[in-house]
Design a protein around this motif. Sequence first.
Motif, mmCIF file in Angstrom:
data_model
loop_
_atom_site.group_PDB
_atom_site.id
_atom_site.type_symbol
_atom_site.label_atom_id
_atom_site.label_comp_id
_atom_site.label_asym_id
_atom_site.label_seq_id
_atom_site.Cartn_x
_atom_site.Cartn_y
_atom_site.Cartn_z
ATOM 1 N N ALA A 94 0.845 -1.197 0.000
ATOM 2 C CA ALA A 94 0.000 0.000 0.000
ATOM 3 C C ALA A 94 0.877 1.243 0.000
ATOM 4 C CB ALA A 94 -0.924 -0.015 1.214
ATOM 5 N N ASP A 95 1.990 1.208 0.793
ATOM 6 C CA ASP A 95 2.943 2.322 0.799
ATOM 7 C C ASP A 95 3.578 2.493 -0.576
ATOM 8 O OD1 ASP A 95 2.664 3.338 3.240
ATOM 9 O OD2 ASP A 95 4.446 2.386 4.151
ATOM 10 N N ARG A 97 2.361 1.833 -3.419
ATOM 11 C CA ARG A 97 1.434 2.501 -4.350
ATOM 12 C C ARG A 97 1.361 4.000 -4.078
ATOM 13 N NH1 ARG A 97 -1.408 -2.414 -3.846
ATOM 14 N NH2 ARG A 97 -2.609 -1.665 -2.087
ATOM 15 N N ARG A 98 1.382 4.352 -2.784
ATOM 16 C CA ARG A 98 1.324 5.776 -2.430
ATOM 17 C C ARG A 98 2.580 6.496 -2.923
ATOM 18 N NH1 ARG A 98 -2.347 7.937 0.822
ATOM 19 N NH2 ARG A 98 -1.043 9.655 1.534
ATOM 20 N N ILE A 99 3.736 5.856 -2.702
ATOM 21 C CA ILE A 99 4.996 6.501 -3.113
ATOM 22 C C ILE A 99 5.026 6.667 -4.624
ATOM 23 C CG2 ILE A 99 7.507 6.269 -3.163
ATOM 24 C CD1 ILE A 99 7.163 4.554 -0.573
ATOM 25 N N SER A 100 4.575 5.616 -5.304
ATOM 26 C CA SER A 100 4.564 5.679 -6.765
ATOM 27 C C SER A 100 3.698 6.838 -7.244
ATOM 28 C CB SER A 100 4.101 4.326 -7.311
ATOM 29 O OG SER A 100 3.336 4.500 -8.464
ATOM 30 N N GLY A 101 2.544 6.998 -6.588
ATOM 31 C CA GLY A 101 1.679 8.139 -6.930
ATOM 32 C C GLY A 101 2.378 9.444 -6.586
ATOM 33 N N GLY A 102 3.117 9.449 -5.454
ATOM 34 C CA GLY A 102 3.829 10.648 -5.024
ATOM 35 C C GLY A 102 4.900 11.061 -6.012
ATOM 36 N N THR A 105 3.510 13.046 -8.689
ATOM 37 C CA THR A 105 3.297 14.426 -8.266
ATOM 38 C C THR A 105 4.603 15.203 -8.243
ATOM 39 O OG1 THR A 105 1.803 13.330 -6.734
ATOM 40 C CG2 THR A 105 1.907 15.719 -6.595
ATOM 41 N N ARG A 128 10.603 10.737 2.352
ATOM 42 C CA ARG A 128 9.376 11.064 3.085
ATOM 43 C C ARG A 128 9.144 12.570 3.135
ATOM 44 N NH1 ARG A 128 8.107 9.520 9.372
ATOM 45 N NH2 ARG A 128 5.886 10.046 9.341
ATOM 46 N N VAL A 136 2.104 14.696 -0.205
ATOM 47 C CA VAL A 136 1.839 13.269 -0.067
ATOM 48 C C VAL A 136 2.398 12.801 1.270
ATOM 49 C CG1 VAL A 136 2.190 10.981 -1.036
ATOM 50 C CG2 VAL A 136 1.935 12.951 -2.548
ATOM 51 N N LEU A 138 3.274 10.274 4.303
ATOM 52 C CA LEU A 138 3.538 8.842 4.477
ATOM 53 C C LEU A 138 3.608 8.526 5.964
ATOM 54 C CD1 LEU A 138 6.247 8.262 1.749
ATOM 55 C CD2 LEU A 138 3.883 7.472 1.720
#
Lengths: 486, 266
Positions: A94-95, A97-102, A105, A128, A136, A138
């Motif tokens: 899940a992290d 995916r968030r980082i990839s989205g970040g 950005t 971070r 974003v 984390l």
Amino acid sequence: MSAGLVFLIVVLIAFAGFVVGRRRALATAGGDPRKLHSLPGYYGQTVFIFAAAPALLLLVVWMLAQPFYVENRTSGLIDTADIAAGSSRDLVMADVRRISGGIDTLVAIGGQSEADIATMDAQEVDVRKLLAGVGVALGSDVNRSVFEAAKSYRGTTDTMNLIRTVLVIIASLAGAAYAYTRINPEYRARNVSEYAIKLLLIACSSIAILTTVGIVLSLVFETYHFFQLYPAKDFFFSMTWNPQFRGGSDLGILPLLWGTLYVSFIALLFAVPIGLMAAIYTAEYASPLVRSFVKPAIEVLAGIPTIVYGLFALVTVGPLLRDYFAQPLGLGNSSSSVMTAGVVMGIMLIPFVSSLSDDVINAVPQAMRDGSSGLGATHSETVRKVILPAALPGIVGAILLAASRAIGETMIVVLGAGAAAKISANPFEAMTTITVKIVSQLTGDTEFASPETLVAFALGLSLFVVTLGLNIIALVIVRKYREQYE
Amino acid sequence: MEDMYHMDRAMTGTQDIKISARDVNVYYGEKHAIKNVSVEIADKTVTAFIGPSGCGKSTFLRCINRMNDTIDIARVTGNILIDGEDITDPRVDPVQLRAKVGMVFQKPNPFPKSIYDNVAYGPKIHGMSRNKTDLDEIVERALRRGAIWEEVKDRLHEPGTGLSGGQQQRLCIARAVATEPEVLLMDEPCSALDPIATAQVEELIDELRQNYSVVIVTHSMQQAARVSQKTAFFHLGDMVEYGETDKIFTNPEDPRTESYISGRIG
């Protein structure tokens, strides 16, 4: 390229295909539509269908399958050592995916170039902090392997998206070209279009059925988890409902089932006679003019949101019953009671009973009424002895549908019946139902790991089984009724 | 031989007047459906009403047991006397009247109940039996009169809707005679039946004549000729001609009757 844009492109290709297909059809017939097997529009439609349907199907399947593929490839990149104690690979993903989205950005508004990202090392740069700078947030610092996994995740996704876009557009163009070349005056475009419409209709009805299957399956899985953590015997036979979020709860369904059935029973006791007599009035006695006012007026009741009924129970009916019935009779002094919820729910159910019964009574052939009054029966004798027995199966069906509505009702019970789970025969005591407890077990910040939250699924499944049973009985009765006059 | 039979029936057909209608008019809203009809119907006789569709024969039949009362827009003027009593008088209870004037409809309409309950329905609501044995007798008598007893006596408690069309219609006739009516009205009772069932019902109608004054509306001129002693011909709301059946069919007075009988109009 995003899926939405790909979709638009496919639709555009299909529309273009429609126009050129139609034109070609006319051209092959020398401009005389009478020489064509089908109307020119149907030839256009076949091109449209061949351009859109396979391509969009591919798009959907691809979008469903791609995440699995990408995650499988990426999750192996994370070091087992980087997975914190108490966490799991799934949570780290899940992290990722968030980082990839970040990173997206960062590239878009953070001023980093693609090359910067590619060479960036999580051990040297505080990723971070960098991501927090572009909004974003984390939960933990980013380890090297996690960051690398995120970069790989992003890269793979981008590549896959590109392949997807290309393949879908090729499929669309190929379909359009195939259909276009097949156009000639003998081609039975009308039949193709007919077949496509049939497939579309089948697809729509399967979506409804598959959704039901999906809901049941998800309930069954979670219920299975629940019964691994909590003994089924206690759930079905324990007389106490006392959930403790620290553990050691009593999760017996019986008090809730009792409350559900008691409230529904009172609701039906209220709704069935009133609804039925209202239906007899509108179907048998009212003049067409009166009927045209009364029937919609009753049906307005069905359009009131149940939360509004709940307010009515809370503010008006509850205090009224308490002050004029419960307290003088010494039966309790709570304004939330089974009676309050039952009566208000009964009002809500009146249109269900009356509207369906009205239809059923109307469906009894006029010959029955003539036959009865021809023998010297009065109108009410006719209704009582001929019409109602003839309509009875349909009326029972209506009542059972109302019953499943009552059993599944939540809002009126939350506001009208209270939240105390207990078994008591006194209708002026507060009790609660299965639906209310499902809501309260799942409200707030919850994770689906403890029996206290998973019990909601077991409750939901029990409720589903009860209402499904009622619906099946209703269906069987209604079907039996149908055979009677055909 | 055939003529002898008709002669015989014509002889027995001369009886007391049972129903006497004077200047009956019926309006459905604006439509003038029956125009000044006066007719005298004899007791223990089969009287047939014939005429083209929409001529008002069914409407007039429904006046005799005031079934038109159940239609909001229908308005009836004039007098109809049964045994000298004016049934159009507002003081007459139409519900009581309908027990005395039974009706059989175009389509067999047994209630979705058992055969027994279908027949017992009328006697029960009019309180005609003292006990179960009494009711059993009434039901059996009615079914015998309806000429269907032998066919259903072993399955009285099976649904009446399970019978064949002709049996259903005879059951409806039995149901109508169970309330001991004096007049039996039949609105095209055979139009939904096949020829064999029709023959059975026609035979039954002839038997019923011994006890009742039977009025039958029919589309079939052959049927009117076969079962009736008196015939009335209706055309566009007028009663054109009324007389002995033999005479109407062999020697009609009005040219319209003659045209209809010979198939030129209708």
